[in-house]
Write an enzyme that holds these catalytic residues in place. Structure first.
Site, PDB file in Angstrom:
ATOM      1  N   SER A   1      28.247  32.703   5.415  1.00 46.42           N
ATOM      2  CA  SER A   1      27.229  31.925   4.698  1.00 46.42           C
ATOM      3  C   SER A   1      27.880  31.012   3.651  1.00 46.42           C
ATOM      4  O   SER A   1      28.444  31.506   2.663  1.00 46.42           O
ATOM      5  CB  SER A   1      26.256  32.902   4.015  1.00 46.42           C
ATOM      6  OG  SER A   1      25.599  32.277   2.938  1.00 46.42           O
TER       7      SER A   1
HETATM    8  N1  LIG Z   1      19.335  27.213  -0.974  1.00 44.52           N
HETATM    9  C1  LIG Z   1      19.749  28.572  -0.739  1.00 44.52           C
HETATM   10  C2  LIG Z   1      20.005  28.760   0.743  1.00 44.52           C
HETATM   11  C3  LIG Z   1      20.352  30.193   1.057  1.00 44.52           C
HETATM   12  C4  LIG Z   1      20.253  30.456   2.538  1.00 44.52           C
HETATM   13  O1  LIG Z   1      19.473  29.799   3.267  1.00 44.52           O
HETATM   14  N2  LIG Z   1      20.984  31.447   3.002  1.00 44.52           N
HETATM   15  C5  LIG Z   1      20.914  31.807   4.387  1.00 44.52           C
HETATM   16  C6  LIG Z   1      22.256  32.353   4.840  1.00 44.52           C
HETATM   17  S1  LIG Z   1      23.422  31.036   4.884  1.00 44.52           S
HETATM   18  C7  LIG Z   1      19.841  32.880   4.529  1.00 44.52           C
HETATM   19  O2  LIG Z   1      19.714  33.712   3.665  1.00 44.52           O
HETATM   20  N3  LIG Z   1      19.058  32.833   5.603  1.00 44.52           N
HETATM   21  C8  LIG Z   1      18.021  33.774   5.843  1.00 44.52           C
HETATM   22  C9  LIG Z   1      16.651  33.246   5.571  1.00 44.52           C
HETATM   23  O3  LIG Z   1      16.513  32.096   5.092  1.00 44.52           O
HETATM   24  O4  LIG Z   1      15.680  33.952   5.867  1.00 44.52           O
HETATM   25  C10 LIG Z   1      21.006  28.872  -1.541  1.00 44.52           C
HETATM   26  O5  LIG Z   1      21.761  27.929  -1.823  1.00 44.52           O
HETATM   27  O6  LIG Z   1      21.219  30.016  -1.937  1.00 44.52           O
END
Ligand SMILES: N[C@@H](CCC(=O)N[C@@H](CS)C(=O)NCC(=O)O)C(=O)O
Length: 222
Positions: free
Chosen positions: A16
């Site tokens: 990630s």
């Molecule tokens: N804008 C957020 C994005 C975080 C994000 O989308 N993380 C992904 C992993 S790269 C995630 O948790 N995906 C699962 C979901 O959105 O349900 C940040 O910068 O923390």
């Protein structure tokens, strides 16, 4: 090492890029050893389990819990950690400098990284990038390339959070075989950031490699 009373809980996912930013900040502010890491397995839908939703209803990683403060959103976490434990190294207090750092961080998360997301989802769904996506990607790279014209770093003459955040995003693009060589300023700057932010490669390359593996595995299975 900054003195912190308790450990910080860190919820992360493999591969990630936003988690890579937070891991790198832990290392840069010297509190790595006080971080209690919890792996959230997205493939097992652990991010959607009640237990995790109680911590972060947005079901994203990274999330940290520090002395009762629950914080999601990688760039907000990065600013908090640098302000609290890093004496604002990478996030100087000068208002104009901060405003420019914030602008670059917002450009990253809202434009460059968002367009990476479009590419990433196409790739994991096994579909080729369409022309519109490619043009938007090129546009975002040109904006960053122009921002770096005649400038050592994204803001000023020292590395800041803006460089850390943007460089993680750009390195992920490289792992996806997006050719960044034609953006001369970006290529020059990325080399500089990787060598001037001490733990950059050590921390970030693990995430980038995992990310590339996930893309190739999912791309093949669709
Ligand atoms: N804008 C957020 C994005 C975080 C994000 O989308 N993380 C992904 C992993 S790269 C995630 O948790 N995906 C699962 C979901 O959105 O349900 C940040 O910068 O923390």
């Amino acid at each position: 090492m900054p003195n912190i009373a308790m450990t910080i809980d860190f919820y992360y996912m493999k591969g990630s890029p936003p988690c890579a930013v937070v891991s790198l900040i832990f290392a840069e502010v010297g509190i790595e050893s006080q971080v209690n890491s919890h792996y959230v397995n997205i493939e097992a839908n652990e991010h959607l389990k009640e237990e995790y939703l109680k911590i972060n209803p947005q079901h994203t990683a990274p999330t940290i819990v520090d002395d009762g403060l629950v914080l999601a959103e990688s760039r907000a976490i990065a600013k908090y950690l640098v302000a609290k434990y890093g004496n604002n190294k990478y996030y100087p207090q000068d208002i104009n400098t901060r405003a420019l750092i914030d602008q670059r961080l917002d450009f990253d998360i809202g434009t460059l990284y968002a367009r990476l997301g479009d590419v990433y989802y196409s790739l994991i769904l096994g579909s080729p990038m369409n022309e519109n996506q490619l043009n938007k990607l090129d546009d975002a790279f040109n904006i960053l390339n122009n921002t770096l014209e005649g400038n050592k770093y994204a803001v000023g003459s020292e590395p800041t959070l803006a460089d850390i955040s943007l460089a993680v995003t750009v390195l992920v693009f490289e792992a996806f075989k997006v050719n960044i060589k034609r953006y001369n300023n970006i290529t020059r700057w990325l080399t500089l950031v990787r060598s001037s932010v001490p733990k950059f490669d050590e921390i970030v390359l693990n995430y980038v490699n995992d990310c590339a593996q996930i893309v190739s595995k999912r791309g093949k299975s669709t």
